[in-house]
Scaffold this motif. Structure first.
Motif, PDB file in Angstrom:
ATOM      1  N   GLN A 162      -3.706  -2.782  -0.942  1.00 27.91           N
ATOM      2  CA  GLN A 162      -3.917  -1.889   0.197  1.00 27.91           C
ATOM      3  C   GLN A 162      -3.240  -2.441   1.444  1.00 27.91           C
ATOM      4  O   GLN A 162      -2.554  -1.702   2.170  1.00 27.91           O
ATOM      5  N   GLU A 163      -3.424  -3.709   1.706  1.00 23.86           N
ATOM      6  CA  GLU A 163      -2.812  -4.328   2.884  1.00 23.86           C
ATOM      7  C   GLU A 163      -1.294  -4.322   2.786  1.00 23.86           C
ATOM      8  O   GLU A 163      -0.599  -4.000   3.752  1.00 23.86           O
ATOM      9  N   TRP A 164      -0.752  -4.696   1.609  1.00 24.31           N
ATOM     10  CA  TRP A 164       0.701  -4.755   1.441  1.00 24.31           C
ATOM     11  C   TRP A 164       1.346  -3.385   1.606  1.00 24.31           C
ATOM     12  O   TRP A 164       2.369  -3.244   2.271  1.00 24.31           O
ATOM     13  N   LEU A 165       0.759  -2.359   0.976  1.00 25.53           N
ATOM     14  CA  LEU A 165       1.355  -1.019   1.041  1.00 25.53           C
ATOM     15  C   LEU A 165       1.286  -0.444   2.449  1.00 25.53           C
ATOM     16  O   LEU A 165       2.239   0.188   2.919  1.00 25.53           O
ATOM     17  N   ALA A 166       0.148  -0.638   3.117  1.00 16.97           N
ATOM     18  CA  ALA A 166       0.011  -0.116   4.480  1.00 16.97           C
ATOM     19  C   ALA A 166       1.033  -0.750   5.411  1.00 16.97           C
ATOM     20  O   ALA A 166       1.556  -0.093   6.318  1.00 16.97           O
ATOM     21  N   ARG A 167       1.347  -2.004   5.183  1.00 15.67           N
ATOM     22  CA  ARG A 167       2.301  -2.709   6.044  1.00 15.67           C
ATOM     23  C   ARG A 167       3.754  -2.358   5.707  1.00 15.67           C
ATOM     24  O   ARG A 167       4.562  -2.092   6.595  1.00 15.67           O
ATOM     25  N   ASP A 168       4.091  -2.371   4.426  1.00 19.30           N
ATOM     26  CA  ASP A 168       5.492  -2.248   4.020  1.00 19.30           C
ATOM     27  C   ASP A 168       5.934  -0.817   3.732  1.00 19.30           C
ATOM     28  O   ASP A 168       7.129  -0.525   3.748  1.00 19.30           O
ATOM     29  N   TYR A 169       4.978   0.080   3.465  1.00 21.17           N
ATOM     30  CA  TYR A 169       5.307   1.481   3.162  1.00 21.17           C
ATOM     31  C   TYR A 169       4.388   2.398   3.970  1.00 21.17           C
ATOM     32  O   TYR A 169       3.523   3.083   3.411  1.00 21.17           O
ATOM     33  N   PRO A 170       4.563   2.424   5.283  1.00 21.42           N
ATOM     34  CA  PRO A 170       3.642   3.185   6.145  1.00 21.42           C
ATOM     35  C   PRO A 170       3.686   4.695   5.922  1.00 21.42           C
ATOM     36  O   PRO A 170       2.773   5.401   6.377  1.00 21.42           O
ATOM     37  N   ASN A 171       4.692   5.197   5.230  1.00 23.64           N
ATOM     38  CA  ASN A 171       4.785   6.639   4.990  1.00 23.64           C
ATOM     39  C   ASN A 171       4.046   7.096   3.744  1.00 23.64           C
ATOM     40  O   ASN A 171       4.006   8.291   3.451  1.00 23.64           O
ATOM     41  N   LEU A 172       3.447   6.164   3.020  1.00 25.16           N
ATOM     42  CA  LEU A 172       2.627   6.552   1.875  1.00 25.16           C
ATOM     43  C   LEU A 172       1.286   7.098   2.365  1.00 25.16           C
ATOM     44  O   LEU A 172       0.755   6.657   3.375  1.00 25.16           O
ATOM     45  N   THR A 173       0.730   8.035   1.616  1.00 20.49           N
ATOM     46  CA  THR A 173      -0.604   8.554   1.909  1.00 20.49           C
ATOM     47  C   THR A 173      -1.596   7.810   1.023  1.00 20.49           C
ATOM     48  O   THR A 173      -1.739   8.117  -0.167  1.00 20.49           O
ATOM     49  N   LEU A 174      -2.242   6.796   1.585  1.00 19.11           N
ATOM     50  CA  LEU A 174      -3.129   5.957   0.798  1.00 19.11           C
ATOM     51  C   LEU A 174      -4.533   6.558   0.726  1.00 19.11           C
ATOM     52  O   LEU A 174      -5.095   6.979   1.737  1.00 19.11           O
ATOM     53  N   VAL A 175      -5.075   6.587  -0.481  1.00 17.51           N
ATOM     54  CA  VAL A 175      -6.434   7.084  -0.715  1.00 17.51           C
ATOM     55  C   VAL A 175      -7.274   5.909  -1.193  1.00 17.51           C
ATOM     56  O   VAL A 175      -7.037   5.362  -2.269  1.00 17.51           O
ATOM     57  N   GLU A 176      -8.244   5.495  -0.411  1.00 17.22           N
ATOM     58  CA  GLU A 176      -9.064   4.342  -0.754  1.00 17.22           C
ATOM     59  C   GLU A 176     -10.116   4.708  -1.804  1.00 17.22           C
ATOM     60  O   GLU A 176     -10.800   5.729  -1.686  1.00 17.22           O
ATOM     61  N   VAL A 177     -10.232   3.851  -2.814  1.00 19.91           N
ATOM     62  CA  VAL A 177     -11.261   4.005  -3.839  1.00 19.91           C
ATOM     63  C   VAL A 177     -11.980   2.667  -3.980  1.00 19.91           C
ATOM     64  O   VAL A 177     -11.529   1.646  -3.471  1.00 19.91           O
ATOM     65  N   SER A 178     -13.104   2.672  -4.696  1.00 17.20           N
ATOM     66  CA  SER A 178     -13.914   1.459  -4.814  1.00 17.20           C
ATOM     67  C   SER A 178     -13.534   0.591  -5.999  1.00 17.20           C
ATOM     68  O   SER A 178     -13.734  -0.632  -5.956  1.00 17.20           O
ATOM     69  N   THR A 179     -13.014   1.203  -7.067  1.00 17.76           N
ATOM     70  CA  THR A 179     -12.699   0.463  -8.290  1.00 17.76           C
ATOM     71  C   THR A 179     -11.412   0.972  -8.915  1.00 17.76           C
ATOM     72  O   THR A 179     -10.945   2.078  -8.604  1.00 17.76           O
ATOM     73  N   VAL A 180     -10.859   0.173  -9.817  1.00 13.81           N
ATOM     74  CA  VAL A 180      -9.670   0.586 -10.565  1.00 13.81           C
ATOM     75  C   VAL A 180      -9.987   1.817 -11.411  1.00 13.81           C
ATOM     76  O   VAL A 180      -9.188   2.755 -11.498  1.00 13.81           O
ATOM     77  N   ALA A 181     -11.150   1.828 -12.032  1.00  9.40           N
ATOM     78  CA  ALA A 181     -11.544   2.965 -12.868  1.00  9.40           C
ATOM     79  C   ALA A 181     -11.580   4.260 -12.054  1.00  9.40           C
ATOM     80  O   ALA A 181     -11.130   5.316 -12.522  1.00  9.40           O
ATOM     81  N   GLU A 182     -12.089   4.196 -10.835  1.00  9.60           N
ATOM     82  CA  GLU A 182     -12.126   5.379  -9.979  1.00  9.60           C
ATOM     83  C   GLU A 182     -10.716   5.846  -9.635  1.00  9.60           C
ATOM     84  O   GLU A 182     -10.427   7.050  -9.652  1.00  9.60           O
TER      85      GLU A 182
END
Length: 210
Positions: A162-182
């Motif tokens: 999450q930290e890496w993508l937000a920093r290096d790819y700010p144009n992505l639309t990140l959707v936060e989830v609690s687990t890999v399964a989710e």
């Protein structure tokens, strides 16, 4: 992300409290007097356990701690006599703040990031695993994370990706989830285009979920 690799580490916080019990004598002879004295003075060390990160660490069907990092800590304990006290919560996110503040002393399975290095100390990695882009079966080859711009990408909250993508790819639309399964479930439903996460863990849950 610029060739980031997901690094699984034993993480030590700035203020450690360890303990010495029955240690491996041959290992102790390899230490100098100062190191042996440090071990002998230490108290039990609390360890944050992620309950939903198979096969690295998790709670099995019998309600027991299991996984690679748990086994690794067991070996460290056998060698050094250090006593590790597991701290298990309902989710990683529930106790992550306590790890950063030092209320929980360490964790056995975490990646190094710039933010974390501000408050945490890291050992050398005992395992490195690349990040993977997990998309639906209908999606063709994805050669770069830049190709995901404008699409919903699932990331696990408070994980390194999450930290890496937000920093290096700010144009992505990140959707936060609690687990890999989710995250995988959202991809399967078409609610997210892809999940970006540890390849070892993501493949394990893909096989488990079917």
């Amino acid at each position: 992300m610029k060739d980031k690799r997901f690094i699984v580490l034993i993480l030590l916080c700035l203020l450690l409290s360890l303990t010495l019990s029955a240690a491996d004598a041959s290992f102790l002879t390899s230490l100098n007097d100062e190191e042996r004295s440090l071990l002998a003075r230490q108290k039990p060390l609390t360890v944050l356990i992620n309950p939903s990160w198979e096969p690295l660490e998790y709670i099995n069907k019998q309600g027991e701690l299991s996984g690679l990092s748990v086994a690794y800590l067991g070996e460290v304990s056998n060698l050094t006599g250090l006593e590790f006290v597991p701290v298990v919560t309902d989710s990683w996110q529930d106790a992550y703040g306590k790890l950063l503040s030092g209320e929980i002393a360490m964790t056995g399975s975490i990646s190094k990031t710039e933010r974390r290095e501000a408050t945490l100390r890291f050992s050398e990695p005992y395992l490195t695993v690349p990040l993977a882009i997990i998309a639906g079966e209908q999606v063709g080859y994805i050669g770069s994370l830049a190709e995901l711009e404008g699409k919903k990408v699932a990331v696990i909250s408070n994980y390194a990706a999450q930290e890496w993508l937000a920093r290096d790819y700010p144009n992505l639309t990140l959707v936060e989830v609690s687990t890999v399964a989710e995250g995988l479930t959202l991809v399967a439903r078409g609610e997210c285009f892809a999940l970006v996460e540890n390849l070892l863990v993501a493949n394990h849950y893909r096989s488990k979920l079917g």
